[in-house]
Scaffold this active site. Sequence first.
Site, PDB file in Angstrom:
ATOM      1  N   THR A  31     -43.565 159.315   5.356  1.00  0.00           N
ATOM      2  CA  THR A  31     -44.835 158.875   4.769  1.00  0.00           C
ATOM      3  C   THR A  31     -44.576 158.097   3.488  1.00  0.00           C
ATOM      4  O   THR A  31     -45.236 157.088   3.212  1.00  0.00           O
ATOM      5  CB  THR A  31     -45.746 160.087   4.496  1.00  0.00           C
ATOM      6  OG1 THR A  31     -45.873 160.861   5.687  1.00  0.00           O
ATOM      7  CG2 THR A  31     -47.131 159.623   4.066  1.00  0.00           C
ATOM      8  N   GLU A 103     -36.781 166.166  -5.751  1.00  0.00           N
ATOM      9  CA  GLU A 103     -38.234 165.996  -5.719  1.00  0.00           C
ATOM     10  C   GLU A 103     -38.898 166.872  -6.773  1.00  0.00           C
ATOM     11  O   GLU A 103     -39.823 166.443  -7.462  1.00  0.00           O
ATOM     12  CB  GLU A 103     -38.768 166.339  -4.326  1.00  0.00           C
ATOM     13  CG  GLU A 103     -38.410 165.307  -3.267  1.00  0.00           C
ATOM     14  CD  GLU A 103     -38.779 165.727  -1.859  1.00  0.00           C
ATOM     15  OE1 GLU A 103     -38.718 164.869  -0.959  1.00  0.00           O
ATOM     16  OE2 GLU A 103     -39.114 166.914  -1.653  1.00  0.00           O
TER      17      GLU A 103
END
Length: 220
Positions: A31, A103
């Site tokens: 995504t 992340e």
Amino acid sequence: MDPNTLKQLVGEAAVQEIPDGAVIGVGTGSTVNCFIDALGRSGKKLAGAVSSSEATTARLKAIGVPVLDANAVESLALYIDGADEIDPNFCMIKGGGGALTREKIVAAMSERFVCICDATKRVAVLGRFPLPVEVIPMARAFVARQLRALGGDPKLREGFTTDNGNQILDVHGLRIDDPLAWERRLNDIPGVVTNGIFAMQAAHVLLLGTPNGVERFVRP
């Protein structure tokens, strides 16, 4: 709509969240790749980006975005990334792509976390998706025993090494009804680098791809 179309739509919507000339954080995954592609088409200029993985770094450089060392940046305007699951309080499971530690670092550096995903990722309680736990290799067996004692079923992600040189245990069978407590408890196990629960770094904004288009939600 098919999943790829939904990813493209939320990727395009995420571009609209970025202030002109900002320095942003960028996550990892399919995504996010759609977001980077949309960013390249948009013509929007960034001062730079901090990347959460080598794969994302290569993709950002390919569209001309300067990739900055995290140590040279004090803060980021926002962080854009997907999720493997997201609950009603915008806590997430992340790390299906194996970049959970980086992340989490980039998310913590950012003023806002914009999560981009499709409606299938929205759940009432986290845990259907196996929880990734990044471990130092020498501690793998010890950490696995601790995870089993907590009711999980850890499986080594075979043939995979993180960008940090570590391994990942994917933990099946957990019901994560208190994400913040679970995140802290798992991180306290010696040998765990971090786990894929994002409760301390929950999303602020959710851009959700649905059959009716992209819906925007703000954390309650």
